[in-house]
Design a protein around this motif. Structure first.
Motif, PDB file in Angstrom:
ATOM      1  N   ALA A   2       0.821  -1.266   0.065  1.00  0.00           N
ATOM      2  CA  ALA A   2       0.152   0.022  -0.082  1.00  0.00           C
ATOM      3  C   ALA A   2       0.765   1.275   0.006  1.00  0.00           C
ATOM      4  O   ALA A   2       1.895   1.331   0.532  1.00  0.00           O
ATOM      5  CB  ALA A   2      -0.897   0.015   1.431  1.00  0.00           C
ATOM      6  N   LYS A   3       0.189   2.298  -0.641  1.00  0.00           N
ATOM      7  CA  LYS A   3       1.083   3.705  -0.714  1.00  0.00           C
ATOM      8  C   LYS A   3       0.062   4.592  -0.053  1.00  0.00           C
ATOM      9  O   LYS A   3      -0.994   4.647   0.147  1.00  0.00           O
ATOM     10  CB  LYS A   3       1.470   3.844  -2.130  1.00  0.00           C
ATOM     11  CG  LYS A   3       2.398   2.980  -2.776  1.00  0.00           C
ATOM     12  CD  LYS A   3       2.542   3.660  -4.178  1.00  0.00           C
ATOM     13  CE  LYS A   3       3.641   2.582  -5.018  1.00  0.00           C
ATOM     14  NZ  LYS A   3       4.055   3.218  -6.389  1.00  0.00           N
ATOM     15  N   LEU A   4       0.907   5.613   0.501  1.00  0.00           N
ATOM     16  CA  LEU A   4       0.236   6.754   1.244  1.00  0.00           C
ATOM     17  C   LEU A   4      -0.046   7.732   0.251  1.00  0.00           C
ATOM     18  O   LEU A   4       0.901   7.826  -0.562  1.00  0.00           O
ATOM     19  CB  LEU A   4       1.061   7.243   2.363  1.00  0.00           C
ATOM     20  CG  LEU A   4       1.412   6.545   3.531  1.00  0.00           C
ATOM     21  CD1 LEU A   4       2.303   7.147   4.657  1.00  0.00           C
ATOM     22  CD2 LEU A   4      -0.138   6.193   4.222  1.00  0.00           C
ATOM     23  N   ALA A   5      -1.229   8.517   0.284  1.00  0.00           N
ATOM     24  CA  ALA A   5      -1.527   9.671  -0.413  1.00  0.00           C
ATOM     25  C   ALA A   5      -0.479  10.681   0.014  1.00  0.00           C
ATOM     26  O   ALA A   5      -0.090  10.681   1.270  1.00  0.00           O
ATOM     27  CB  ALA A   5      -2.779   9.932  -0.371  1.00  0.00           C
ATOM     28  N   SER A   6      -0.316  11.868  -0.842  1.00  0.00           N
ATOM     29  CA  SER A   6       0.561  12.791  -0.459  1.00  0.00           C
ATOM     30  C   SER A   6      -0.092  13.961  -0.546  1.00  0.00           C
ATOM     31  O   SER A   6      -0.945  14.261  -1.285  1.00  0.00           O
ATOM     32  CB  SER A   6       1.783  12.808  -1.346  1.00  0.00           C
ATOM     33  OG  SER A   6       2.570  11.795  -1.186  1.00  0.00           O
ATOM     34  N   ASP A   7       0.304  14.931   0.520  1.00  0.00           N
ATOM     35  CA  ASP A   7      -0.297  16.193   0.683  1.00  0.00           C
ATOM     36  C   ASP A   7       0.614  17.272  -0.357  1.00  0.00           C
ATOM     37  O   ASP A   7       1.349  16.823  -1.107  1.00  0.00           O
ATOM     38  CB  ASP A   7      -0.324  16.742   1.904  1.00  0.00           C
ATOM     39  CG  ASP A   7       1.076  17.001   2.558  1.00  0.00           C
ATOM     40  OD1 ASP A   7       2.066  17.144   1.905  1.00  0.00           O
ATOM     41  OD2 ASP A   7       1.031  17.058   3.908  1.00  0.00           O
ATOM     42  N   GLY A  10       4.282  17.005  -0.226  1.00  0.00           N
ATOM     43  CA  GLY A  10       4.876  15.737  -0.410  1.00  0.00           C
ATOM     44  C   GLY A  10       4.961  14.738   0.691  1.00  0.00           C
ATOM     45  O   GLY A  10       5.482  13.832   0.718  1.00  0.00           O
ATOM     46  N   LYS A  11       4.217  15.233   1.871  1.00  0.00           N
ATOM     47  CA  LYS A  11       4.180  14.219   2.928  1.00  0.00           C
ATOM     48  C   LYS A  11       2.915  13.397   2.946  1.00  0.00           C
ATOM     49  O   LYS A  11       2.039  13.814   2.489  1.00  0.00           O
ATOM     50  CB  LYS A  11       4.136  15.057   4.423  1.00  0.00           C
ATOM     51  CG  LYS A  11       5.182  16.223   4.410  1.00  0.00           C
ATOM     52  CD  LYS A  11       6.395  15.623   4.813  1.00  0.00           C
ATOM     53  CE  LYS A  11       7.528  16.679   4.753  1.00  0.00           C
ATOM     54  NZ  LYS A  11       8.933  16.059   4.881  1.00  0.00           N
ATOM     55  N   GLY A  12       3.297  12.140   3.841  1.00  0.00           N
ATOM     56  CA  GLY A  12       2.289  11.227   3.331  1.00  0.00           C
ATOM     57  C   GLY A  12       1.123  11.477   4.497  1.00  0.00           C
ATOM     58  O   GLY A  12       1.016  12.126   5.416  1.00  0.00           O
ATOM     59  N   ILE A  13      -0.056  11.146   3.806  1.00  0.00           N
ATOM     60  CA  ILE A  13      -1.390  11.318   4.435  1.00  0.00           C
ATOM     61  C   ILE A  13      -1.846   9.923   4.869  1.00  0.00           C
ATOM     62  O   ILE A  13      -2.318   9.019   3.832  1.00  0.00           O
ATOM     63  CB  ILE A  13      -2.281  11.893   3.466  1.00  0.00           C
ATOM     64  CG1 ILE A  13      -2.174  13.439   3.161  1.00  0.00           C
ATOM     65  CG2 ILE A  13      -3.793  12.049   4.433  1.00  0.00           C
ATOM     66  CD1 ILE A  13      -2.902  14.009   1.981  1.00  0.00           C
ATOM     67  N   GLN A  14      -2.197   9.762   6.215  1.00  0.00           N
ATOM     68  CA  GLN A  14      -2.301   8.351   6.454  1.00  0.00           C
ATOM     69  C   GLN A  14      -3.785   8.263   6.663  1.00  0.00           C
ATOM     70  O   GLN A  14      -4.548   9.035   6.979  1.00  0.00           O
ATOM     71  CB  GLN A  14      -1.975   7.889   7.854  1.00  0.00           C
ATOM     72  CG  GLN A  14      -0.288   8.048   7.909  1.00  0.00           C
ATOM     73  CD  GLN A  14       0.052   7.479   9.191  1.00  0.00           C
ATOM     74  OE1 GLN A  14      -0.605   7.311  10.267  1.00  0.00           O
ATOM     75  NE2 GLN A  14       1.405   7.498   9.472  1.00  0.00           N
ATOM     76  N   VAL A  15      -4.493   7.229   5.961  1.00  0.00           N
ATOM     77  CA  VAL A  15      -6.120   6.905   5.966  1.00  0.00           C
ATOM     78  C   VAL A  15      -6.223   5.645   6.614  1.00  0.00           C
ATOM     79  O   VAL A  15      -5.552   4.475   6.258  1.00  0.00           O
ATOM     80  CB  VAL A  15      -6.474   7.308   4.577  1.00  0.00           C
ATOM     81  CG1 VAL A  15      -6.155   8.723   4.032  1.00  0.00           C
ATOM     82  CG2 VAL A  15      -6.039   6.460   3.598  1.00  0.00           C
ATOM     83  N   VAL A  16      -7.723   5.444   6.731  1.00  0.00           N
ATOM     84  CA  VAL A  16      -8.147   4.027   7.044  1.00  0.00           C
ATOM     85  C   VAL A  16      -9.501   4.198   6.487  1.00  0.00           C
ATOM     86  O   VAL A  16     -10.085   5.183   6.270  1.00  0.00           O
ATOM     87  CB  VAL A  16      -8.293   3.966   8.739  1.00  0.00           C
ATOM     88  CG1 VAL A  16      -6.817   3.629   9.205  1.00  0.00           C
ATOM     89  CG2 VAL A  16      -9.255   5.142   9.277  1.00  0.00           C
TER      90      VAL A  16
END
Length: 86
Positions: A2-7, A10-16
C-alpha cells in the motif's frame, strides 16, 4: 504494498477505511473488535471512555480515531456513531 497519499508538501497522508457504522447510546460497544482502529463521531456531542467511565468529551460532529485492543471495552455517553476501520 500500500502507498500513502501525499499532501501538497509531499508528506504522507495516513488514511483508514471505515466499515459499516452502528450507533450506540449510553452503553458499551462490543469488545470483540480485536486490535483495531475505531472511528467515533457524535452529531449532538457525547463522551467516551476506554475501560472506564465515559469521561473524554466528543464535541458535536468531531471525528475521533482511537485504537482498541482485544480486551478493551468502549463506554459511550450520548449517541455515538462507531465503526471499525481496516
Amino acid at each position: 504494498m500500500a502507498k500513502l497519499a501525499s499532501d501538497s508538501n509531499g508528506k504522507g497522508i495516513q488514511v483508514v477505511k471505515p466499515s459499516s457504522a452502528v450507533n450506540y447510546t449510553d452503553s458499551n460497544a462490543p469488545a470483540s473488535v480485536g486490535d483495531s482502529v475505531v472511528r467515533l463521531v457524535s452529531a449532538a456531542g457525547g463522551a467516551y471512555g476506554v475501560n472506564g467511565a465515559a469521561t473524554v468529551t466528543l464535541p458535536a460532529n468531531a471525528v475521533e480515531y482511537i485504537r482498541l485492543d482485544n480486551a478493551d471495552v468502549l463506554t459511550v455517553s450520548g449517541t455515538v456513531n462507531y465503526s471499525v476501520c481496516n
